[in-house]
Write a protein that holds these residues in place. Structure first.
Motif, PDB file in Angstrom:
ATOM      1  N   ASP A 121       0.837  -1.200   0.000  1.00 25.82           N
ATOM      2  CA  ASP A 121       0.000   0.000   0.000  1.00 25.82           C
ATOM      3  C   ASP A 121       0.877   1.257   0.000  1.00 25.82           C
ATOM      4  N   SER A 122       1.997   1.194   0.706  1.00 25.44           N
ATOM      5  CA  SER A 122       2.926   2.316   0.719  1.00 25.44           C
ATOM      6  C   SER A 122       3.531   2.537  -0.661  1.00 25.44           C
ATOM      7  N   GLY A 123       3.914   1.443  -1.323  1.00 23.60           N
ATOM      8  CA  GLY A 123       4.543   1.543  -2.622  1.00 23.60           C
ATOM      9  C   GLY A 123       3.592   1.940  -3.730  1.00 23.60           C
ATOM     10  N   LEU A 124       2.373   1.431  -3.669  1.00 22.97           N
ATOM     11  CA  LEU A 124       1.418   1.656  -4.746  1.00 22.97           C
ATOM     12  C   LEU A 124       0.643   2.956  -4.605  1.00 22.97           C
ATOM     13  N   ARG A 125       0.240   3.277  -3.376  1.00 25.77           N
ATOM     14  CA  ARG A 125      -0.630   4.443  -3.187  1.00 25.77           C
ATOM     15  C   ARG A 125      -0.047   5.500  -2.254  1.00 25.77           C
ATOM     16  N   ASP A 126       1.174   5.244  -1.755  1.00 23.31           N
ATOM     17  CA  ASP A 126       1.796   6.157  -0.789  1.00 23.31           C
ATOM     18  C   ASP A 126       0.901   6.341   0.432  1.00 23.31           C
ATOM     19  N   ASN A 127       0.176   5.255   0.764  1.00 25.76           N
ATOM     20  CA  ASN A 127      -0.726   5.247   1.925  1.00 25.76           C
ATOM     21  C   ASN A 127      -0.093   4.371   3.011  1.00 25.76           C
ATOM     22  N   HIS A 128       0.150   4.962   4.178  1.00 29.14           N
ATOM     23  CA  HIS A 128       0.906   4.253   5.215  1.00 29.14           C
ATOM     24  C   HIS A 128       0.058   3.860   6.424  1.00 29.14           C
ATOM     25  N   ASP A 129      -1.266   3.933   6.299  1.00 25.30           N
ATOM     26  CA  ASP A 129      -2.138   3.680   7.448  1.00 25.30           C
ATOM     27  C   ASP A 129      -1.919   2.298   8.053  1.00 25.30           C
ATOM     28  N   ILE A 130      -1.774   1.282   7.197  1.00 27.79           N
ATOM     29  CA  ILE A 130      -1.595  -0.083   7.700  1.00 27.79           C
ATOM     30  C   ILE A 130      -0.279  -0.202   8.460  1.00 27.79           C
ATOM     31  N   LEU A 131       0.794   0.358   7.896  1.00 32.64           N
ATOM     32  CA  LEU A 131       2.097   0.271   8.565  1.00 32.64           C
ATOM     33  C   LEU A 131       2.137   1.128   9.825  1.00 32.64           C
ATOM     34  N   TYR A 132       1.369   2.221   9.861  1.00 29.66           N
ATOM     35  CA  TYR A 132       1.284   3.009  11.090  1.00 29.66           C
ATOM     36  C   TYR A 132       0.634   2.176  12.200  1.00 29.66           C
ATOM     37  N   THR A 133      -0.414   1.447  11.826  1.00 29.99           N
ATOM     38  CA  THR A 133      -1.088   0.574  12.791  1.00 29.99           C
ATOM     39  C   THR A 133      -0.153  -0.537  13.240  1.00 29.99           C
ATOM     40  N   LYS A 134       0.567  -1.115  12.288  1.00 30.84           N
ATOM     41  CA  LYS A 134       1.536  -2.163  12.615  1.00 30.84           C
ATOM     42  C   LYS A 134       2.645  -1.617  13.518  1.00 30.84           C
ATOM     43  N   ALA A 135       3.048  -0.371  13.268  1.00 33.18           N
ATOM     44  CA  ALA A 135       4.083   0.258  14.091  1.00 33.18           C
ATOM     45  C   ALA A 135       3.618   0.366  15.546  1.00 33.18           C
ATOM     46  N   LEU A 136       2.349   0.690  15.733  1.00 33.12           N
ATOM     47  CA  LEU A 136       1.795   0.785  17.083  1.00 33.12           C
ATOM     48  C   LEU A 136       1.842  -0.573  17.781  1.00 33.12           C
ATOM     49  N   ILE A 137       1.438  -1.612  17.054  1.00 33.59           N
ATOM     50  CA  ILE A 137       1.455  -2.962  17.621  1.00 33.59           C
ATOM     51  C   ILE A 137       2.887  -3.398  17.924  1.00 33.59           C
ATOM     52  N   ASP A 138       3.778  -3.215  16.941  1.00 36.86           N
ATOM     53  CA  ASP A 138       5.170  -3.646  17.103  1.00 36.86           C
ATOM     54  C   ASP A 138       5.882  -2.860  18.199  1.00 36.86           C
ATOM     55  N   GLY A 139       5.597  -1.563  18.266  1.00 34.46           N
ATOM     56  CA  GLY A 139       6.252  -0.731  19.269  1.00 34.46           C
ATOM     57  C   GLY A 139       5.891  -1.158  20.686  1.00 34.46           C
ATOM     58  N   PHE A 140       4.601  -1.391  20.905  1.00 33.61           N
ATOM     59  CA  PHE A 140       4.195  -1.805  22.255  1.00 33.61           C
ATOM     60  C   PHE A 140       4.702  -3.205  22.570  1.00 33.61           C
ATOM     61  N   SER A 141       4.583  -4.111  21.595  1.00 30.00           N
ATOM     62  CA  SER A 141       5.043  -5.476  21.845  1.00 30.00           C
ATOM     63  C   SER A 141       6.550  -5.509  22.061  1.00 30.00           C
ATOM     64  N   ALA A 142       7.292  -4.548  21.446  1.00 32.70           N
ATOM     65  CA  ALA A 142       8.745  -4.478  21.656  1.00 32.70           C
ATOM     66  C   ALA A 142       9.066  -4.183  23.118  1.00 32.70           C
ATOM     67  N   ILE A 143       8.207  -3.390  23.755  1.00 33.82           N
ATOM     68  CA  ILE A 143       8.398  -3.107  25.181  1.00 33.82           C
ATOM     69  C   ILE A 143       8.295  -4.402  25.980  1.00 33.82           C
ATOM     70  N   ILE A 144       7.261  -5.182  25.637  1.00 32.81           N
ATOM     71  CA  ILE A 144       7.034  -6.439  26.346  1.00 32.81           C
ATOM     72  C   ILE A 144       8.167  -7.423  26.070  1.00 32.81           C
ATOM     73  N   PHE A 145       8.516  -7.577  24.783  1.00 34.84           N
ATOM     74  CA  PHE A 145       9.564  -8.529  24.417  1.00 34.84           C
ATOM     75  C   PHE A 145      10.904  -8.161  25.047  1.00 34.84           C
ATOM     76  N   THR A 146      11.261  -6.876  25.011  1.00 32.78           N
ATOM     77  CA  THR A 146      12.553  -6.450  25.542  1.00 32.78           C
ATOM     78  C   THR A 146      12.634  -6.664  27.046  1.00 32.78           C
ATOM     79  N   SER A 147      11.510  -6.473  27.723  1.00 32.53           N
ATOM     80  CA  SER A 147      11.500  -6.661  29.173  1.00 32.53           C
ATOM     81  C   SER A 147      11.721  -8.119  29.560  1.00 32.53           C
ATOM     82  N   THR A 148      11.516  -9.029  28.590  1.00 35.24           N
ATOM     83  CA  THR A 148      11.691 -10.455  28.885  1.00 35.24           C
ATOM     84  C   THR A 148      12.851 -11.099  28.122  1.00 35.24           C
ATOM     85  N   LEU A 149      13.130 -10.623  26.889  1.00 30.06           N
ATOM     86  CA  LEU A 149      14.156 -11.254  26.052  1.00 30.06           C
ATOM     87  C   LEU A 149      15.452 -10.447  25.955  1.00 30.06           C
ATOM     88  N   GLY A 150      15.418  -9.188  26.339  1.00 23.49           N
ATOM     89  CA  GLY A 150      16.642  -8.403  26.308  1.00 23.49           C
ATOM     90  C   GLY A 150      16.766  -7.478  25.101  1.00 23.49           C
TER      91      GLY A 150
END
Length: 238
Positions: A121-150
């Protein structure tokens, strides 16, 4: 900027990892409630995307045929085997170390329909809404993962940026293959099929039921090819 969504996604992982280094003890109730909120937001995004289809029969056919192909190929099982192999080869003897955190979260962040569809979607339409949503999920989960995996989790931002960035850049060349009109029609159905898969991701995040979303990935290809096929079929019998 074609790579903006990918860049935001990578930065979110880095930021979440750095924050996770400071927050080593996050109450389980907070983790659960925040992830539930994110899961609901993902489902709403998926519903919005899936309702835009001009031919919902094609969406259903794509999901069904794609899921059958994915199950026969064993995409989900193959990815799981790859994860176990990487853990065995790279993370062996380093539990909680850089290798384990890096391998585990790289697989989590790179494998999934949201990353593929979002980058396209970013490449075809320059629309980043999906990746922004994914960034939110990944960012929060990174907090959880780092607190347990390093701190190894932080380095998973590199393959995420390369993987999604490559898909976004390659997607820009699709104009050399199909016309703008055909591409627009294909994008509508790709978005609708991807929306159903994103709903499934949200259901997984909410832990309502485990859905093998990876096995549905062929549905994106079926939807893309189905648009010109159905146009040809309608002209043949018109």
């Amino acid at each position: 900027m074609i790579l903006l969504g990918t860049l935001v996604n990578a930065v979110a992982i880095v930021a979440g990892s750095l924050l996770g280094c400071l927050l080593t003890r996050i109450p389980e109730s907070i983790r659960k409630t925040v992830m539930q909120g994110i899961g609901l937001a993902v489902i709403v995004l998926g519903i919005k995307m899936s309702l835009g289809s001009d031919n919902f029969l094609l969406v259903i056919i794509s999901i069904v045929v794609g899921a059958i192909i994915g199950e026969l190929i064993g995409i989900e099982k193959g990815l799981n085997r790859l994860g176990h192999w990487l853990e065995h080869k790279i993370g062996k003897g380093k539990e909680g170390g850089i290798a384990t955190g890096f391998v585990t979260t790289t697989l989590v962040y790179c494998i999934g329909a949201m990353g593929v569809l979002g980058a396209m979607d970013s490449g075809l339409r320059d629309n980043h809404d999906i990746l922004y949503t994914k960034a939110l999920i990944d960012g929060f989960s990174a907090i959880i993962f780092t607190s347990t995996l390093g701190i190894g989790v932080l380095f998973s931002a590199i393959p995420v940026f390369l993987y999604q960035g490559l898909i976004a850049l390659l997607s820009t060349q699709i104009f050399n293959v199909v016309s703008q009109t055909m591409l627009d029609a294909m994008l509508v159905e790709l978005t609708a099929v991807g929306g159903l898969m994103i709903i499934a991701i949200g259901i997984n995040v909410l832990e309502i039921k485990k859905i093998n979303v990876a096995n549905m990935l062929p549905a994106l290809l079926i939807a893309a090819l189905g648009v010109p096929f159905m146009e040809w079929f309608s002209k043949l019998f018109s």
